[in-house]
Design a protein around this motif. Structure first.
Motif, short mmCIF file in Angstrom:
data_model
loop_
_atom_site.label_atom_id
_atom_site.label_comp_id
_atom_site.label_asym_id
_atom_site.label_seq_id
_atom_site.Cartn_x
_atom_site.Cartn_y
_atom_site.Cartn_z
N PHE A 138 -6.63 4.65 2.42
CA PHE A 138 -6.41 3.63 3.45
C PHE A 138 -5.70 4.23 4.65
CE2 PHE A 138 -3.65 0.39 5.37
CZ PHE A 138 -4.60 -0.55 5.75
N LYS A 173 0.81 -1.21 0.00
CA LYS A 173 0.00 0.00 0.00
C LYS A 173 0.85 1.27 0.00
CE LYS A 173 -4.11 -2.03 2.09
NZ LYS A 173 -4.93 -1.82 0.86
N ASP A 189 -1.40 4.59 -0.57
CA ASP A 189 -2.86 4.53 -0.58
C ASP A 189 -3.37 5.49 0.51
OD1 ASP A 189 -5.56 3.91 -0.26
OD2 ASP A 189 -5.26 1.77 -0.65
#
Length: 281
Positions: free
Chosen positions: A262, A128, A259
């Motif tokens: 996230f 990520k 990300d």
């Protein structure tokens, strides 16, 4: 010959200390900013686990570009170190002492520069993306020193509460010509000095290192009679919630691959308030 009149017996615990070797190291000013690269997954794990991660310095061999000689005696020093023997234990040399100290020393690594080099070379194995935590050195130093203060610190080993045996030190890494530099002339150095020496090829790191090191002679025994084993990594108690709140961590910078949705949702879940800084290339 080396004097060894005062060696620890197995039943005596050698307690850790706060910056006992600061006079041997190059320590930056209190207002120095430090930059720590992390995968997003490791950041979340660290916040949830409330720890600052330390690797044993002789275990950097499992990723591309790792320094296999981290914390090791310099090649030019080893012959002289091997020739120096302890009076009461002539089979044990200074070289053995340095090797054993290395296997009991851990480091958490930061950069003093928010450079393209650290963004391109570290925290590259996450799914990520990566982030960079920006620390205030003076506040981080005060926090960790307080955590390890003799009246409150303890080591948890095999589920048991033990004496705190690790000394903490801070210093800028000295980058040298690995094959020609000498550190044991005119006198043998303290083992901590090797922890803060690296080859010039790593100089782009601009590393500030925090070291946790245990005494390099004798053995450490648990109450059950087992010898303490030194794992490849340690987790030192560290509250990210407090660090964000008091400015020890000034910001989170995100990589282009991060990300952000996230990250922001996880920070919200964990009740961490700061909004990530703009994306860094």
């Amino acid at each position: 010959m080396l004097k060894d009149d005062v060696l620890p017996s197995p039943e005596i615990a050698i307690s850790g200390d706060i910056e006992p070797h600061a006079h041997l190291l190059s320590v930056p000013s209190e207002d120095q900013l430090l930059y720590k690269m992390m995968t997003l997954e490791n950041l979340i794990r660290s916040i949830e686990g409330r720890y600052l991660h330390f690797n044993r310095v002789d275990s950097y061999f499992d990723f591309q570009g790792a320094d296999h000689h981290d914390g090791e005696q310099l090649p030019g020093d080893r012959q002289g170190n091997a020739a120096a023997r302890f009076e009461k234990s002539p089979e044990f040399s200074a070289a053995h002492y340095y090797d054993q100290s290395r296997a009991r020393t851990y480091a958490s690594c930061f950069s003093t520069e928010n450079s393209a080099f650290i963004w391109n070379n570290y925290a590259t194995d996450g799914n990520k993306g990566k982030v960079c935590l920006v620390f205030d050195f003076g506040k981080l130093r005060a926090t960790l020193n307080s955590t390890l203060s003799p009246n409150q610190a303890a080591l948890i080993a095999d589920g048991a509460r033990c004496h705190q045996i690790f000394s903490i030190n801070y210093g800028l890494v000295d980058y040298v010509d690995w094959n020609s530099h000498r550190a044991n002339v005119p006198v043998l150095p303290n083992p901590i000095c090797y922890t803060f020496i690296k080859a010039k090829e790593f100089s782009d790191e601009k590393e500030l290192r925090i070291a946790l090191s245990a005494f390099g002679l004798g053995r450490f025994e648990l109450n059950n009679g087992n010898e303490l084993q030194f794992p490849r990594s340690l987790q030192m108690a560290f509250s990210y919630h407090a660090a964000f709140a008091n400015g020890t961590i000034k910001s989170i910078e995100t990589g282009q691959d991060c990300d952000r949705d996230f990250l922001e949702s996880e920070l919200c879940r964990l009740r961490i308030n700061p909004v990530p800084a703009p994306t860094t290339s």
